[in-house]
Design a protein around this motif. Structure first.
Motif, PDB file in Angstrom:
ATOM      1  N   HIS A  24      54.950  15.820  72.191  1.00  0.00           N
ATOM      2  CA  HIS A  24      55.975  16.198  72.778  1.00  0.00           C
ATOM      3  C   HIS A  24      54.799  17.078  74.162  1.00  0.00           C
ATOM      4  O   HIS A  24      55.703  17.169  74.914  1.00  0.00           O
ATOM      5  CB  HIS A  24      56.478  17.243  72.579  1.00  0.00           C
ATOM      6  CG  HIS A  24      57.048  15.402  70.999  1.00  0.00           C
ATOM      7  ND1 HIS A  24      58.137  16.193  69.893  1.00  0.00           N
ATOM      8  CD2 HIS A  24      57.699  14.850  71.229  1.00  0.00           C
ATOM      9  CE1 HIS A  24      58.697  15.479  69.508  1.00  0.00           C
ATOM     10  NE2 HIS A  24      58.702  14.219  70.230  1.00  0.00           N
ATOM     11  N   ASP A  25      54.172  17.365  73.629  1.00  0.00           N
ATOM     12  CA  ASP A  25      53.562  19.114  74.948  1.00  0.00           C
ATOM     13  C   ASP A  25      53.091  17.670  76.295  1.00  0.00           C
ATOM     14  O   ASP A  25      52.451  18.284  76.748  1.00  0.00           O
ATOM     15  CB  ASP A  25      52.762  19.803  74.025  1.00  0.00           C
ATOM     16  CG  ASP A  25      53.548  20.198  73.015  1.00  0.00           C
ATOM     17  OD1 ASP A  25      54.635  20.698  73.429  1.00  0.00           O
ATOM     18  OD2 ASP A  25      52.767  21.128  71.995  1.00  0.00           O
ATOM     19  N   LEU A  26      52.481  16.911  75.426  1.00  0.00           N
ATOM     20  CA  LEU A  26      51.282  15.653  76.580  1.00  0.00           C
ATOM     21  C   LEU A  26      52.582  15.732  77.581  1.00  0.00           C
ATOM     22  O   LEU A  26      52.280  15.162  78.789  1.00  0.00           O
ATOM     23  CB  LEU A  26      50.875  15.140  75.477  1.00  0.00           C
ATOM     24  CG  LEU A  26      49.902  15.479  74.725  1.00  0.00           C
ATOM     25  CD1 LEU A  26      49.117  13.791  74.277  1.00  0.00           C
ATOM     26  CD2 LEU A  26      48.390  15.572  75.799  1.00  0.00           C
ATOM     27  N   LEU A  27      53.393  14.939  76.931  1.00  0.00           N
ATOM     28  CA  LEU A  27      54.692  14.193  77.493  1.00  0.00           C
ATOM     29  C   LEU A  27      54.680  15.816  78.743  1.00  0.00           C
ATOM     30  O   LEU A  27      55.024  15.000  80.177  1.00  0.00           O
ATOM     31  CB  LEU A  27      55.704  13.497  76.749  1.00  0.00           C
ATOM     32  CG  LEU A  27      57.342  13.290  77.553  1.00  0.00           C
ATOM     33  CD1 LEU A  27      56.784  12.451  78.795  1.00  0.00           C
ATOM     34  CD2 LEU A  27      57.923  12.770  76.655  1.00  0.00           C
ATOM     35  N   ILE A  28      55.614  16.449  78.042  1.00  0.00           N
ATOM     36  CA  ILE A  28      55.687  17.598  79.620  1.00  0.00           C
ATOM     37  C   ILE A  28      55.102  18.035  80.362  1.00  0.00           C
ATOM     38  O   ILE A  28      55.422  18.507  81.828  1.00  0.00           O
ATOM     39  CB  ILE A  28      55.897  19.215  78.349  1.00  0.00           C
ATOM     40  CG1 ILE A  28      57.692  19.162  77.496  1.00  0.00           C
ATOM     41  CG2 ILE A  28      55.997  20.350  79.072  1.00  0.00           C
ATOM     42  CD1 ILE A  28      58.167  20.123  76.622  1.00  0.00           C
ATOM     43  N   ALA A  29      53.276  18.295  79.644  1.00  0.00           N
ATOM     44  CA  ALA A  29      52.329  18.098  80.902  1.00  0.00           C
ATOM     45  C   ALA A  29      51.916  17.263  82.329  1.00  0.00           C
ATOM     46  O   ALA A  29      52.054  17.761  83.162  1.00  0.00           O
ATOM     47  CB  ALA A  29      51.262  18.623  79.720  1.00  0.00           C
ATOM     48  N   SER A  30      52.993  15.716  81.662  1.00  0.00           N
ATOM     49  CA  SER A  30      52.819  15.066  82.048  1.00  0.00           C
ATOM     50  C   SER A  30      53.300  15.198  83.484  1.00  0.00           C
ATOM     51  O   SER A  30      53.618  14.890  84.166  1.00  0.00           O
ATOM     52  CB  SER A  30      52.136  13.675  81.069  1.00  0.00           C
ATOM     53  OG  SER A  30      51.500  13.597  80.414  1.00  0.00           O
ATOM     54  N   ILE A  31      54.976  15.100  83.021  1.00  0.00           N
ATOM     55  CA  ILE A  31      56.224  15.570  83.794  1.00  0.00           C
ATOM     56  C   ILE A  31      56.047  16.457  84.792  1.00  0.00           C
ATOM     57  O   ILE A  31      56.273  16.136  86.083  1.00  0.00           O
ATOM     58  CB  ILE A  31      57.262  15.853  83.134  1.00  0.00           C
ATOM     59  CG1 ILE A  31      57.799  14.650  82.361  1.00  0.00           C
ATOM     60  CG2 ILE A  31      58.543  15.669  83.903  1.00  0.00           C
ATOM     61  CD1 ILE A  31      58.611  14.367  80.916  1.00  0.00           C
ATOM     62  N   GLY A  32      55.307  17.859  84.147  1.00  0.00           N
ATOM     63  CA  GLY A  32      54.923  18.345  84.690  1.00  0.00           C
ATOM     64  C   GLY A  32      53.751  18.087  85.971  1.00  0.00           C
ATOM     65  O   GLY A  32      53.889  18.683  87.529  1.00  0.00           O
ATOM     66  N   LEU A  33      52.636  17.520  85.944  1.00  0.00           N
ATOM     67  CA  LEU A  33      51.594  17.532  86.767  1.00  0.00           C
ATOM     68  C   LEU A  33      52.770  16.193  87.655  1.00  0.00           C
ATOM     69  O   LEU A  33      52.036  16.655  88.821  1.00  0.00           O
ATOM     70  CB  LEU A  33      50.718  16.828  85.991  1.00  0.00           C
ATOM     71  CG  LEU A  33      49.628  16.526  87.068  1.00  0.00           C
ATOM     72  CD1 LEU A  33      48.961  17.881  87.909  1.00  0.00           C
ATOM     73  CD2 LEU A  33      48.335  16.277  85.944  1.00  0.00           C
TER      74      LEU A  33
END
Length: 399
Positions: free
Chosen positions: A9-18
């Motif tokens: 889930h954190d990887l998904l949040i990081a990808s969306i933010g980037l």
């Protein structure tokens, strides 16, 4: 130090933010103008990429993510700035409180609050205008407010977990209490069944043996008469017990509990059952007639102890006298049953050994003392004695 594997889930949040930051950067949307120290467009991407990397560690390494994220947001202030970098920093602060250690969760809100106050005071001294207050409010919204929100969320989660744990513990204790209650009820039922029926079945076994071994019409008729009387009485006792077990509605009349006033009839029955074995039975009741009546559980226990002792005498005692003695003082009732003790070829009727256990359990539940075994009786003789001391007042059964 090897960092733990990021949560999906954190990887998904990081990808969306980037991705969001790159879109803003591609359209030339910045937080500030071109008057920053580093005015190159590419410089904005460095804090953005670093901040997105900290988002990937927000759950598995919140302290590291907060330290690196703080450096990244500070570096972003020297560039044109990216809104996605700022928003991801607020999430990193929030996550550091929610997923960090308890010590970090307590310190971060206070630290961000002090930093906000310090920035506001420094800008007021430096700028000396109301814009410093606005910047202070914005810095508080980026650090203190997310930290405070994380503390509230963490407190709610911990309270919910504590409530869940208490509910599980309560359910476990209730299940343990239920299991103990079932075991205690089964033991009580076993004692009642044994005490009520064993006496009658023992008499049946003894007299049926006599009827089979002695070929005399009078003896056989007498034995069959005793067998029938004990069969009818045992059947009545069984029906009473079954009725008590089946009665769950509370509408039936309460069954009479055996009391010490019925000992005369019990001993008379023992005389009939033990006549062919050469046993005599006597009751020695030294209680005062004006003595206060005992609680029903105490009288029931005393009655059952006498009943079981008489049954054991019928099974195992050689010919002789069986004496039941009752004595009472202000604090306790003493029950003493003595019977002949000596070598016999074998018991008149088979036993299970549960009688002594049941008597001991009854006495222990009432907080009394119990002893059973051979004792000296003068002239190098021994008698078998059962002695129970029961409190004159009813007590709460032990757990």
């Amino acid at each position: 130090m090897r960092l733990p594997r990021p949560h999906r889930h954190d990887l998904l949040i990081a990808s969306i933010g980037l991705a969001g930051g790159l879109i803003l950067w591609s359209f030339g949307i910045y937080v500030t103008g071109d008057d920053r120290i580093v005015g190159e467009r590419w410089a904005t991407l460095i804090p953005l990429v670093v901040m997105s990397a900290t988002e990937a560690l927000r759950r598995t390494a919140p302290r590291t993510a907060l330290l690196v994220g703080t450096l990244a947001i500070a570096a972003d202030q020297f560039t044109q700035g990216n809104l996605a970098t700022v928003l991801m920093f607020t999430d990193v602060v929030y996550a550091s409180v929610v997923y960090g250690t308890p010590a970090s969760a307590r310190r971060i809100p206070y630290t961000t609050g002090l930093v906000t106050v310090a920035i506001t005071a420094a800008l007021l001294i430096w700028w000396q205008n109301a814009l410093a207050l606005l910047v202070g409010v914005l810095s508080g919204m980026l650090s203190f407010l997310p930290a405070l929100t994380g503390a509230i969320v963490r407190n709610h989660r911990e309270a919910a977990e504590a409530a869940t744990l208490r509910a599980e513990q309560t359910a476990l204790l209730a299940e343990m209490d239920r299991a103990q209650a079932v075991v205690a009820e089964r033991a009580r039922m076993a004692r009642e069944l044994h005490d009520m029926v064993a006496n009658h079945l023992s008499a049946i076994a003894i007299h049926s043996t006599a009827a089979l071994s002695i070929d005399e019409e009078a003896t056989t008729r007498q034995a069959l008469t005793v067998i029938r009387e004990n069969s009818v009485a045992g059947l009545a006792e069984m029906r009473r017990l079954i009725g008590l077990l089946r009665d769950s509605g509370g509408d039936a009349e309460p069954a009479a509990v055996p009391r010490l006033s019925g000992l005369e009839a019990l001993i008379a029955q023992a005389r009939t059952n033990g006549a062919s074995s050469g046993l005599t039975f006597a009751l020695d009741d030294t209680r005062a007639e004006t003595a206060e009546q005992l609680p029903a559980p105490v009288e029931l226990a005393a009655y059952r102890i006498v009943q079981e002792s008489l049954t054991n005498a019928l099974k195992h005692a050689p010919a002789g006298a069986v004496t039941v003695s009752l004595a009472r003082d202000a604090r306790a009732l003493t029950v003493r049953v003595t019977s002949p003790f000596g070598d016999r070829p074998g018991p008149r009727a088979p036993g299970s050994g549960a009688g002594l256990v049941g008597m001991r359990e009854r006495v222990q539940l009432l907080g009394g003392t119990f002893e059973a075994g051979p004792v000296p009786d003068g002239d190098d003789r021994k008698i078998w004695q059962v002695r129970a001391v029961l409190p004159a007042e009813e007590r709460t059964p032990e757990a």
